[in-house]
Structures are given as C-alpha cells and as structure tokens.
Write a protein that holds these residues in place. Structure first.
Motif, PDB file in Angstrom:
ATOM      1  N   ASN A 115       0.836  -1.201   0.000  1.00 55.09           N
ATOM      2  CA  ASN A 115       0.000   0.000   0.000  1.00 55.09           C
ATOM      3  C   ASN A 115       0.880   1.265   0.000  1.00 55.09           C
ATOM      4  OD1 ASN A 115      -2.324   1.596   0.178  1.00 55.09           O
ATOM      5  ND2 ASN A 115      -2.296   1.569   2.426  1.00 55.09           N
ATOM      6  N   ASP A 118       1.605   5.641  -3.742  1.00 61.03           N
ATOM      7  CA  ASP A 118       1.653   7.045  -4.183  1.00 61.03           C
ATOM      8  C   ASP A 118       2.900   7.732  -3.630  1.00 61.03           C
ATOM      9  OD1 ASP A 118       0.129   8.582  -1.506  1.00 61.03           O
ATOM     10  OD2 ASP A 118      -0.171   6.436  -1.853  1.00 61.03           O
ATOM     11  N   LEU A 119       3.480   7.182  -2.587  1.00 61.20           N
ATOM     12  CA  LEU A 119       4.718   7.748  -2.038  1.00 61.20           C
ATOM     13  C   LEU A 119       5.878   7.183  -2.857  1.00 61.20           C
ATOM     14  CD1 LEU A 119       3.830   7.251   1.745  1.00 61.20           C
ATOM     15  CD2 LEU A 119       3.503   9.311   0.354  1.00 61.20           C
ATOM     16  N   GLN A 166       0.182  -4.744  10.179  1.00 54.51           N
ATOM     17  CA  GLN A 166       0.637  -3.973  11.332  1.00 54.51           C
ATOM     18  C   GLN A 166      -0.095  -2.640  11.315  1.00 54.51           C
ATOM     19  OE1 GLN A 166       4.734  -4.636   9.727  1.00 54.51           O
ATOM     20  NE2 GLN A 166       5.244  -3.853  11.753  1.00 54.51           N
ATOM     21  N   GLY A 168      -0.877   1.169  11.008  1.00 54.73           N
ATOM     22  CA  GLY A 168      -0.245   2.214  10.217  1.00 54.73           C
ATOM     23  C   GLY A 168      -0.073   1.866   8.748  1.00 54.73           C
ATOM     24  N   MET A 169      -0.348   0.617   8.388  1.00 51.47           N
ATOM     25  CA  MET A 169      -0.130   0.181   6.998  1.00 51.47           C
ATOM     26  C   MET A 169      -1.277   0.607   6.076  1.00 51.47           C
ATOM     27  SD  MET A 169       2.778  -1.253   6.921  1.00 51.47           S
ATOM     28  CE  MET A 169       3.873  -1.159   8.317  1.00 51.47           C
ATOM     29  N   SER A 172      -7.316  -0.016   7.737  1.00 47.04           N
ATOM     30  CA  SER A 172      -8.664   0.573   7.912  1.00 47.04           C
ATOM     31  C   SER A 172      -9.042   1.453   6.731  1.00 47.04           C
ATOM     32  CB  SER A 172      -8.796   1.364   9.213  1.00 47.04           C
ATOM     33  OG  SER A 172      -7.697   1.274  10.016  1.00 47.04           O
TER      34      SER A 172
HETATM   35  P1  GDP Z   1      -4.171   0.965   9.874  1.00 50.37           P
HETATM   36  O1  GDP Z   1      -3.554   1.202  11.223  1.00 50.37           O
HETATM   37  O2  GDP Z   1      -3.459  -0.094   9.116  1.00 50.37           O
HETATM   38  O3  GDP Z   1      -5.632   0.754   9.921  1.00 50.37           O
HETATM   39  O4  GDP Z   1      -3.854   2.295   9.029  1.00 50.37           O
HETATM   40  P2  GDP Z   1      -4.805   3.506   8.645  1.00 50.37           P
HETATM   41  O5  GDP Z   1      -5.802   3.099   7.623  1.00 50.37           O
HETATM   42  O6  GDP Z   1      -5.315   4.158   9.870  1.00 50.37           O
HETATM   43  O7  GDP Z   1      -3.725   4.443   7.923  1.00 50.37           O
HETATM   44  C1  GDP Z   1      -2.590   4.935   8.585  1.00 50.37           C
HETATM   45  C2  GDP Z   1      -2.189   6.247   7.941  1.00 50.37           C
HETATM   46  O8  GDP Z   1      -1.729   6.000   6.605  1.00 50.37           O
HETATM   47  C3  GDP Z   1      -3.331   7.227   7.837  1.00 50.37           C
HETATM   48  O9  GDP Z   1      -2.835   8.521   8.093  1.00 50.37           O
HETATM   49  C4  GDP Z   1      -3.773   7.085   6.376  1.00 50.37           C
HETATM   50  O10 GDP Z   1      -4.343   8.259   5.882  1.00 50.37           O
HETATM   51  C5  GDP Z   1      -2.465   6.796   5.693  1.00 50.37           C
HETATM   52  N1  GDP Z   1      -2.669   6.045   4.453  1.00 50.37           N
HETATM   53  C6  GDP Z   1      -3.444   4.943   4.264  1.00 50.37           C
HETATM   54  N2  GDP Z   1      -3.387   4.535   2.972  1.00 50.37           N
HETATM   55  C7  GDP Z   1      -2.567   5.392   2.338  1.00 50.37           C
HETATM   56  C8  GDP Z   1      -2.105   5.507   0.985  1.00 50.37           C
HETATM   57  O11 GDP Z   1      -2.437   4.719   0.092  1.00 50.37           O
HETATM   58  N3  GDP Z   1      -1.232   6.521   0.708  1.00 50.37           N
HETATM   59  C9  GDP Z   1      -0.823   7.396   1.664  1.00 50.37           C
HETATM   60  N4  GDP Z   1       0.012   8.356   1.301  1.00 50.37           N
HETATM   61  N5  GDP Z   1      -1.251   7.329   2.927  1.00 50.37           N
HETATM   62  C10 GDP Z   1      -2.102   6.344   3.273  1.00 50.37           C
END
Ligand code: GDP
Ligand code: ZN
Length: 302
Positions: A115, A118-119, A166, A168-169, A172
């Motif tokens: 995931n 885009d970065l 993990q 932050g990935m 959600s």
């Molecule tokens: P989770 O802990 O795996 O559920 O991660 P989250 O869905 O809460 O995402 C963690 C952070 O990564 C958030 O600030 C999201 O906005 C960011 N994020 C998620 N997907 C992407 C993506 O495809 N690109 C970028 N640049 N940021 C993302």
C-alpha cells in the motif's frame, strides 16, 4: 434447527446471519468458545431475538490469533489471506513470513498488498524488501488505498478474504473504502451484541457482493502459529518441501547435523539464508516456550 453464518464474533457472543438475511444474536452453551467469524453453524432459536449455537459445520480453513498466552480463533472458512504492508512506515519481514506460514498451513491463498504506492520515493526500497517473497512465487499487488482502493476489488472477487497488517499500513483506510458501510455496520453489530467495549478485538464479515466476502478484525496484527508442530512449520516454508526427508537423520533439526539437505540447499543458494534464519527464529521460540510450559503434550510454536 436452522443454519446460519457467523458474521461477527465478540467474546462468546456471536451474530449469526440466517438464510433470509436477518441477523440473530447467538450464544454458545456452557463455556464453549470455539466458534469463529465465518463459521457455518446450526442454531436453535431460544427467543424471538436470540439463538443458541448447537453445532459448527466442518470448516475448510481456520485461522488463529497470536500474541496471547492462549490461542484464539479468529476466522473460519477463509480462502484468501491479504497481508497489508506499506512503503512507509517500515514493515516487518517476520510478520509477513508468519502470515504466509499461517496461510500455507491452512492451504489459504496468500496475497501481499503493498500500500501507499503514491509515495513514489519510498517505492523502490519497499519493492526491494518484498523481492524475497516475490521470488518464492507469492503474489504482490501494489496500490494506494487513498487514491485507488478499488484496485484491490478484483482480487477479492468470488472468495472470502481476511486482512492482516501492522498498524499504520492502511488496513482501515482500505476496508473503509471497499466497504463504505463498515463503520456503521460495526456500530450496529456492537449494539446487537450489547457491547460498548471497543477495545475488545472482534471480527466482522462483510459482504462485498453476492460472491465476495471480507473479514476484518480491528487490531489483528498477527496470526498464531502455536497450534503447529515443527514438521508443519517446515512444510509451511514452501521452498523447503523439496528437501524435507532428504537429510541424513530422520529427526534432523537442520542445525549442525552432517548431510543436512536444507543446509546444503542454503549453501548452494537454492534456499534464501534469510528464510532459513527465519525458520530457526520461529523454531527457537518453540524451544523457549516448551521449557516454560508444563502441560505441553507436543512441540508448539508461539
Ligand atoms: P491501519 O492502522 O493499518 O488501519 O492504518 P490507517 O488506515 O489508519 O492508515 C494509517 C495512515 O496511513 C493514515 O494517516 C492514512 O491516511 C495513511 N494512508 C493509508 N493509505 C494510504 C495511501 O495509500 N497513501 C498514503 N500516502 N497514505 C495512506
Ligand atoms: Zn536437515
């Protein structure tokens, strides 16, 4: 007696979807807690708005949760395990390895999702780190949950998938994009199961379309391997299989033994040393755990 599908599991309370689509909160009898989200069950209605799970139908697969002293069931009848990693923050190779082992041992199809593609400046390094898994033949899909979460949908078509990652990935972000009603559904389920405790991990099954299902479990970072013995772990390393049974000693631990087929394969460059070390790390945990456990009847890995 009616048949149903467990679409949410929360402690020993379950939400069961009946053939007509209605949801019925259900309990198990006594202390039984071996029901998992995704299970097909036989239930008996005990009142208008409650049922009892009487039996679990045979499962095609079963995944366990890790990081606890006790093994807990997390999802049943899963076809595909989606392992979500990202270009940043850094992800753990070990977690990918363990998730792949859990999938292999249950003959579940694994899919690695990279995931946050885009970065772009972070992309080459992340790709390089996934190279080891790509070489083993594991499928990797690159996407951006923020920009094109839909890229994952074709991969989910026609199967029941579970997501692991993990924090932050972007798990959600991905779920919320693919299942817009996920948040509302989770709230509804919490209400139906009469639990305000959002800290407790629960698994929820979402219908993506008539043929595709997604099981999500907030806080699910790692699948458990504790139910697997050493032999099962060996077989779950898919590139080890061709060499198993070819060591000089039948009970070879692939450590210091002479004529070890696995060590020979590592030396010949046919098995990646990083994978071989990961195997020993996982088996090593087993040795530690075993010595502290009194009632362990066979080799178990944490
Ligand atoms: P989770 O802990 O795996 O559920 O991660 P989250 O869905 O809460 O995402 C963690 C952070 O990564 C958030 O600030 C999201 O906005 C960011 N994020 C998620 N997907 C992407 C993506 O495809 N690109 C970028 N640049 N940021 C993302
Ligand atoms: Zn050996």
């Amino acid at each position: 007696m009616m048949e149903g599908r467990v679409v949410a599991a929360h402690g020993r309370q379950y939400l069961v979807e009946l053939a007509d689509g209605t949801l019925l909160p259900c309990f198990t009898r006594g202390k039984r807690s071996d029901v998992a989200c995704g299970d097909r069950v036989d239930i008996m209605r005990s009142s208008d708005d409650q049922g009892v799970i009487e039996a679990i139908q045979p499962r095609t697969s079963l995944l366990y949760r890790s990081n606890e002293a006790k093994q807990k069931l997390i999802a049943a009848n899963v076809d595909q395990l989606v392992i979500v990693v990202a270009t940043e923050p850094a992800f753990s190779d070990d977690l990918i390895t363990r998730a792949l082992l859990a999938a292999e041992s249950e003959e579940i199809e694994p899919l690695i999702v990279l995931n946050k593609c885009d970065l772009i400046d972070k992309l080459p390094a992340a790709r390089a780190r996934l190279q080891m898994f790509a070489k083993l033949g594991y499928r990797i899909v690159e996407l951006s949950a923020l920009e094109h979460a839909e890229d994952l949908r074709p991969e989910l078509y026609g199967v029941t998938s579970v997501l692991v990652g993990q924090s932050g990935m972007g798990k959600s972000t991905l779920v919320n994009a693919l299942v817009p009603e996920a948040n509302a559904a989770t709230r509804e389920i919490s209400q139906a199961l009469d639990s305000g405790k959002h800290t407790t991990t629960h698994a929820t099954l979402y219908h993506l379309d008539a043929d595709s299902e997604l099981i999500d479990s907030p806080g699910l970072q790692e699948f458990g391997l504790g139910h697997l013995d050493r032999q099962e772990i060996e077989h779950a390393f898919r590139e080890f299989r061709a060499y198993l049974g070819q060591c000089r000693f039948r009970d070879c631990r692939h450590n210091q033994e002479p004529d070890c087929a696995l060590i020979a394969a590592v030396n010949a460059g046919d098995i990646d040393e990083k994978r071989f070390n990961a195997y020993h790390r996982i088996i090593g945990t087993q040795r530690d755990r075993k010595s502290t456990r009194l009632n362990s009847s066979h080799d178990q890995i944490s």
